[in-house]
Scaffold this active site. Sequence first.
Site, PDB file in Angstrom:
ATOM      1  N   CYS A 125       0.834  -1.211   0.000  1.00 19.80           N
ATOM      2  CA  CYS A 125       0.000   0.000   0.000  1.00 19.80           C
ATOM      3  C   CYS A 125       0.869   1.261   0.000  1.00 19.80           C
ATOM      4  O   CYS A 125       1.476   1.600  -0.998  1.00 19.80           O
ATOM      5  CB  CYS A 125      -0.991  -0.036   1.162  1.00 19.80           C
ATOM      6  SG  CYS A 125      -2.302   1.188   0.965  1.00 19.80           S
ATOM      7  N   HIS A 229      -3.656  -4.963   0.167  1.00 21.89           N
ATOM      8  CA  HIS A 229      -3.182  -5.507   1.444  1.00 21.89           C
ATOM      9  C   HIS A 229      -3.315  -7.035   1.458  1.00 21.89           C
ATOM     10  O   HIS A 229      -4.364  -7.550   1.859  1.00 21.89           O
ATOM     11  CB  HIS A 229      -4.009  -4.935   2.601  1.00 21.89           C
ATOM     12  CG  HIS A 229      -3.716  -3.502   2.910  1.00 21.89           C
ATOM     13  ND1 HIS A 229      -2.705  -3.117   3.766  1.00 21.89           N
ATOM     14  CD2 HIS A 229      -4.289  -2.354   2.454  1.00 21.89           C
ATOM     15  CE1 HIS A 229      -2.679  -1.795   3.847  1.00 21.89           C
ATOM     16  NE2 HIS A 229      -3.620  -1.303   3.059  1.00 21.89           N
ATOM     17  N   GLU A 231      -2.141  -8.960   3.552  1.00 21.22           N
ATOM     18  CA  GLU A 231      -2.221  -9.433   4.947  1.00 21.22           C
ATOM     19  C   GLU A 231      -3.635  -9.349   5.514  1.00 21.22           C
ATOM     20  O   GLU A 231      -3.917  -9.930   6.559  1.00 21.22           O
ATOM     21  CB  GLU A 231      -1.242  -8.628   5.817  1.00 21.22           C
ATOM     22  CG  GLU A 231      -1.670  -7.213   6.189  1.00 21.22           C
ATOM     23  CD  GLU A 231      -1.418  -6.164   5.107  1.00 21.22           C
ATOM     24  OE1 GLU A 231      -1.184  -6.550   3.936  1.00 21.22           O
ATOM     25  OE2 GLU A 231      -1.466  -4.954   5.423  1.00 21.22           O
TER      26      GLU A 231
END
Length: 260
Positions: A125, A229, A231
């Site tokens: 990001c 993202h 994650e």
Amino acid sequence: MKRTLKIGLSARLSYPKPGARGLESKTLQYLEQSVAQWIMARDVVVFMVPSITQDGMLDRSAVRLRDYAQHLDGLVLQGGADVNPMAYGETPIRPEWSGDRIRDMYEMELLHEFLESRKPVFGICRGAQLINVAMGGSLYQDIETQIPGPTQHVADAYDQHTHSIALEPGGTLEKLLGSESPRKVISIHHQGIRTLGRELAVEARADGDGMIEAIRGTGRSFLLGLQWHPEFRRPSDEDVLDCLPLLEAFLDAARSGHWL
Ligand SMILES: [Mn+2]
């Protein structure tokens, strides 16, 4: 037996809040746990790299960010605040789009030292935006007002907001992820890549408006930036792109010193 890799993670910064007492009256350097947990999905140990300030209460030792690049095997630039537009030669259109210039300088130095050491760097990001700016590229300060389009990159749903992307045909991401994998990603950002920096290639674009969503360094060391993202993807998100193969490629590069 394989050596356990040591991966550095850049810090997020939080500044003293006016009128606050206790911890919030201090400058905090922290990580968001899902990014550390995501990296630890493989056999690595993660170290957050604090910024080295000139104005700390203790005298600085001779340790520099360069020493972190020597001791660690790779760097992940985590998400967070905007990049200050001055970093790409603009002034903020609105004061609230000024980002975090202190963090910019800290992460630019960190990135520079890892690139100089030919150690792999993975940007998430803000990390992708920072890589682009460090290589001379520019950003949209605010996507919604500067290029309003059909694709939503900002939403209240935050870590559950998805949109689709298209991988560049024949690109590295397509090679690593396959051309049949899901194309939805969790992408939440109000800045976006405008002009591409030097020695970078586009690896993915958003469906709809064509916003650049992934970039790769064309040099010899591993340099990858994702505007989304990885994650935030939960194991139950079967329709969201699983980016563990990209983490593995990053770690392979950290282990071998080679990249593709
Ligand atoms: Mn997006």
